[in-house]
Design a protein around this motif. Sequence first.
Motif, PDB file in Angstrom:
ATOM      1  N   ARG A  37      19.849  42.400  52.293  1.00 38.34           N
ATOM      2  CA  ARG A  37      19.564  43.583  53.111  1.00 38.34           C
ATOM      3  C   ARG A  37      20.834  44.321  53.486  1.00 38.34           C
ATOM      4  O   ARG A  37      20.812  45.529  53.680  1.00 38.34           O
ATOM      5  CB  ARG A  37      18.823  43.179  54.382  1.00 38.34           C
ATOM      6  CG  ARG A  37      17.403  42.703  54.111  1.00 38.34           C
ATOM      7  CD  ARG A  37      16.754  42.233  55.365  1.00 38.34           C
ATOM      8  NE  ARG A  37      17.673  41.255  55.971  1.00 38.34           N
ATOM      9  CZ  ARG A  37      17.605  40.788  57.196  1.00 38.34           C
ATOM     10  NH1 ARG A  37      16.649  41.181  57.977  1.00 38.34           N
ATOM     11  NH2 ARG A  37      18.467  39.918  57.643  1.00 38.34           N
ATOM     12  N   VAL A  38      21.955  43.605  53.608  1.00 40.85           N
ATOM     13  CA  VAL A  38      23.203  44.201  54.071  1.00 40.85           C
ATOM     14  C   VAL A  38      24.239  44.305  52.950  1.00 40.85           C
ATOM     15  O   VAL A  38      24.977  45.289  52.878  1.00 40.85           O
ATOM     16  CB  VAL A  38      23.786  43.376  55.245  1.00 40.85           C
ATOM     17  CG1 VAL A  38      25.110  43.936  55.705  1.00 40.85           C
ATOM     18  CG2 VAL A  38      22.790  43.321  56.393  1.00 40.85           C
ATOM     19  N   LEU A  39      24.294  43.307  52.091  1.00 39.64           N
ATOM     20  CA  LEU A  39      25.313  43.265  51.046  1.00 39.64           C
ATOM     21  C   LEU A  39      24.696  42.990  49.678  1.00 39.64           C
ATOM     22  O   LEU A  39      23.696  42.285  49.572  1.00 39.64           O
ATOM     23  CB  LEU A  39      26.345  42.170  51.328  1.00 39.64           C
ATOM     24  CG  LEU A  39      27.203  42.321  52.574  1.00 39.64           C
ATOM     25  CD1 LEU A  39      28.083  41.091  52.763  1.00 39.64           C
ATOM     26  CD2 LEU A  39      28.054  43.578  52.508  1.00 39.64           C
ATOM     27  N   ALA A  40      25.345  43.545  48.665  1.00 38.07           N
ATOM     28  CA  ALA A  40      24.997  43.252  47.275  1.00 38.07           C
ATOM     29  C   ALA A  40      26.271  42.784  46.578  1.00 38.07           C
ATOM     30  O   ALA A  40      27.349  43.343  46.793  1.00 38.07           O
ATOM     31  CB  ALA A  40      24.438  44.487  46.592  1.00 38.07           C
ATOM     32  N   VAL A  41      26.143  41.763  45.749  1.00 37.93           N
ATOM     33  CA  VAL A  41      27.276  41.206  45.008  1.00 37.93           C
ATOM     34  C   VAL A  41      26.925  41.223  43.530  1.00 37.93           C
ATOM     35  O   VAL A  41      25.827  40.823  43.133  1.00 37.93           O
ATOM     36  CB  VAL A  41      27.581  39.757  45.467  1.00 37.93           C
ATOM     37  CG1 VAL A  41      28.755  39.179  44.683  1.00 37.93           C
ATOM     38  CG2 VAL A  41      27.842  39.707  46.970  1.00 37.93           C
ATOM     39  N   ALA A  42      27.878  41.702  42.721  1.00 37.06           N
ATOM     40  CA  ALA A  42      27.642  41.766  41.278  1.00 37.06           C
ATOM     41  C   ALA A  42      28.942  41.518  40.532  1.00 37.06           C
ATOM     42  O   ALA A  42      30.037  41.624  41.096  1.00 37.06           O
ATOM     43  CB  ALA A  42      27.057  43.128  40.899  1.00 37.06           C
ATOM     44  N   GLU A  43      28.780  41.183  39.263  1.00 39.03           N
ATOM     45  CA  GLU A  43      29.939  41.030  38.386  1.00 39.03           C
ATOM     46  C   GLU A  43      29.697  41.836  37.123  1.00 39.03           C
ATOM     47  O   GLU A  43      28.558  42.137  36.761  1.00 39.03           O
ATOM     48  CB  GLU A  43      30.200  39.567  38.057  1.00 39.03           C
ATOM     49  CG  GLU A  43      29.126  38.906  37.229  1.00 39.03           C
ATOM     50  CD  GLU A  43      29.412  37.438  36.948  1.00 39.03           C
ATOM     51  OE1 GLU A  43      30.424  36.903  37.424  1.00 39.03           O
ATOM     52  OE2 GLU A  43      28.603  36.826  36.243  1.00 39.03           O
ATOM     53  N   VAL A  44      30.789  42.187  36.449  1.00 37.14           N
ATOM     54  CA  VAL A  44      30.692  42.982  35.229  1.00 37.14           C
ATOM     55  C   VAL A  44      31.712  42.469  34.225  1.00 37.14           C
ATOM     56  O   VAL A  44      32.837  42.130  34.588  1.00 37.14           O
ATOM     57  CB  VAL A  44      30.888  44.490  35.513  1.00 37.14           C
ATOM     58  CG1 VAL A  44      32.241  44.787  36.114  1.00 37.14           C
ATOM     59  CG2 VAL A  44      30.681  45.329  34.264  1.00 37.14           C
ATOM     60  N   LEU A  45      31.289  42.408  32.978  1.00 34.22           N
ATOM     61  CA  LEU A  45      32.196  42.176  31.863  1.00 34.22           C
ATOM     62  C   LEU A  45      32.315  43.490  31.119  1.00 34.22           C
ATOM     63  O   LEU A  45      31.311  44.155  30.851  1.00 34.22           O
ATOM     64  CB  LEU A  45      31.676  41.088  30.927  1.00 34.22           C
ATOM     65  CG  LEU A  45      31.684  39.666  31.484  1.00 34.22           C
ATOM     66  CD1 LEU A  45      31.015  38.715  30.498  1.00 34.22           C
ATOM     67  CD2 LEU A  45      33.102  39.211  31.793  1.00 34.22           C
ATOM     68  N   ILE A  46      33.548  43.865  30.787  1.00 31.73           N
ATOM     69  CA  ILE A  46      33.793  45.128  30.103  1.00 31.73           C
ATOM     70  C   ILE A  46      34.337  44.823  28.713  1.00 31.73           C
ATOM     71  O   ILE A  46      35.284  44.046  28.558  1.00 31.73           O
ATOM     72  CB  ILE A  46      34.773  46.006  30.899  1.00 31.73           C
ATOM     73  CG1 ILE A  46      34.139  46.345  32.251  1.00 31.73           C
ATOM     74  CG2 ILE A  46      35.138  47.264  30.117  1.00 31.73           C
ATOM     75  CD1 ILE A  46      35.024  47.116  33.191  1.00 31.73           C
TER      76      ILE A  46
END
Length: 145
Positions: free
Chosen positions: A109-118
């Motif tokens: 509800r307050v935070l979103a966490v994500a990762e990305v490979l480029i």
Amino acid sequence: MQIQMDVAALNAFVVAEFPQVADDFRVEEVTPEGLVMRLLVAERHLRPGGTVSGPAIFGLADVAIYLAILSRIGPVALAVTTSANLDFLRKPAAGVDLRAEVRILKLGRVLAVAEVLIYSDGQGAPVARAAMTYSIPPESRGKNA
């Protein structure tokens, strides 16, 4: 995580809210985990030596994660980055588009966490990896409970 915005809606959002960079990015796919996005590499993204600059790579990571989160919470322009960590792993190919593959790790509800490979087109191994946390504004928090 239910999808709120598809590829067309996300690309239209970028054009409407961020016209200054709309020609740089293209969402290609919204996936069950996140999304796939492309940086359309142009001369302005290159550093001396002909490779894509660090700021351009960071921009791709940030925009891709932001849009992956919006694909789940809807068009919330004021969701903001609160933490970012970027690792440059290898040199991207000269003048070739970059592809970001985002995976949302947590959508609260307050935070979103994500990762990305480029990835650099034509290279099998990633050129960069980033992890970011976004703050979700109060007016949109009820959507994610």
